[in-house]
Design a protein around this motif. Structure first.
Motif: not given
Length: 391
Positions: A168-185
């Motif tokens: 759509s032209g809103q960005l020229d470059r994007a850093v994309v992905g995901g992250t999760d750390g283990l927790s008691q929850f």
């Protein structure tokens, strides 16, 4: 307009960068072991055995933050390595997470109850959006920053949103992905669902009982053709297609018939302009729960008919890393794509009786792989699929 991947980074229980993860995949080495923390020691988990402070020091990070943010910083820095910020190139970061800074909040809450601390400002590190802001700060990105939280499809949806913003032209470059750390929850939440396996998980096996949880992060850098002309970065893969569908069958379960999975895969193929026969390998979601693997198997059979390509789940390597899984597995898919790898479905022995599907059972390389389909399915029937293609 084509969307290219020009960088990738990953940290998981099998390695602290993409090279180490590749070595573990090749050697069929799992990162799932008996937990070391007080809340994981009773379970087999894909745990990264460095403390938060050790990770900050080991990777020369500028911030002390939640585990989710720290893992995200590490993977995103590897992905963005060699990319220069330029005011003429609109760069954004979109990160998926489900846990956010919960590990920080858990410690603060215990300290508050014991009277050791009354500083509740620490809770500002808990919101999911804070982790994304901290990752962006580590990279020096101060423009568009967003967070996706759709459970286990979060990273795949982040990749999808990045691609759409480039188109759509809103960005020229994007850093994309995901992250999760283990927790008691996390541990307590999944225990309440009664989908833990006390042994090593067995995706797509008739005897499967449930998941082994894991932690980690995986990120890609996406650029358009026009941006590549400015940055001079080498394309590593093409993000050819993506699709998302919500069957809303159940709060935590997928429809037994795999309706949402089917719609997501068909949508991704349509966006990519590919036929099912064009797919050379499927990196399946494959959580090893009775519900998911049966549902996904039905979806695969519906989409691919009698010509099902090689498929496997890599969660028996890393554990189920929740919101990070789509990012980590996107990196695995690119490694497989560029090196012709078929990754084994560790621990498989017996096909699911209802579907009879047999995943890849042993590692091989040098295969002719041009297109890989990767599935990520989340709670509430939020199903996402991306397709990565060879340049």
């Amino acid at each position: 307009m084509r969307i290219y991947v020009t960088g990738y980074g990953v940290i998981s229980s099998v390695g602290e960068n993409s090279e180490e993860n590749l070595l573990a995949l090749r050697s069929e080495k799992t990162g799932i072991k008996q937990g070391k923390k007080t809340y994981t020691e009773r379970f087999k988990v894909g745990e990264i055995h460095w403390s938060n402070d050790e990770l900050v020091q080991r990777f020369n990070l500028t911030q002390h933050a939640s585990r989710t943010a720290i893992l995200g910083m590490i993977a995103a820095k590897e992905a963005f390595n060699g990319h220069l910020l330029d005011p003429e190139i609109k760069t954004g970061l979109i990160s998926g997470t489900s846990v956010g800074g919960m590990d920080v909040s858990e410690i603060a809450y215990k300290d508050f109850l014991s009277g050791e601390s009354d500083d509740l400002n620490v809770y500002k590190n808990h919101p999911s959006g804070t982790t994304s802001e901290q990752i962006a700060k580590e990279l020096g990105i101060d423009g568009y920053v967003n967070t996706i939280s759709t459970a286990c499809s979060s990273a795949a949806n982040s990749i999808m949103l990045g691609a759409r913003m480039l188109l759509s032209g809103q960005l020229d470059r994007a850093v994309v992905g995901g992250t999760d750390g283990l927790s008691q929850f996390t541990i307590a939440g999944f225990r309440s669902l009664m989908i833990f396996d006390e042994e090593w998980c067995r995706p797509f096996d008739e005897t499967r009982k449930g998941i082994n949880l894991g932690e980690g992060a995986g990120f890609l850098v996406l650029e358009t053709e026009e941006t590549i002309k400015k940055t001079g970065k080498k394309p590593l893969a093409i993000l050819a297609g993506w699709g998302n569908a919500s069957d809303a069958y159940h709060q935590t379960a997928s429809s037994p018939e795999g309706y949402g999975a089917t719609l997501a895969m068909k949508s991704a193929l349509s966006v990519a302009g590919l036929k099912p026969d064009d797919i050379d390998y499927i990196n399946a979601h494959g959580t090893a729960t009775p519900n998911n693997d049966l549902s996904e198997s039905h979806g695969i059979k519906t989409v691919f008919g009698s010509s099902i390509p090689p498929f496997s789940s890599t969660k028996s390597y890393t554990g189920h890393t929740l919101a990070a899984s789509g990012g980590i597995e996107a990196v695995f898919a690119i490694l497989a794509l560029n090196k012709g790898l078929l990754l084994p479905n560790l621990n498989f022995k017996q096909a699911i009786e209802e579907t009879g599907l047999v995943p890849v059972k042993s590692y091989s390389e040098g295969n002719d792989i041009k297109h890989i389909l990767s599935n990520s399915f989340g709670f509430g029937g939020n199903n996402s699929t991306i397709i990565l293609s060879k340049v």
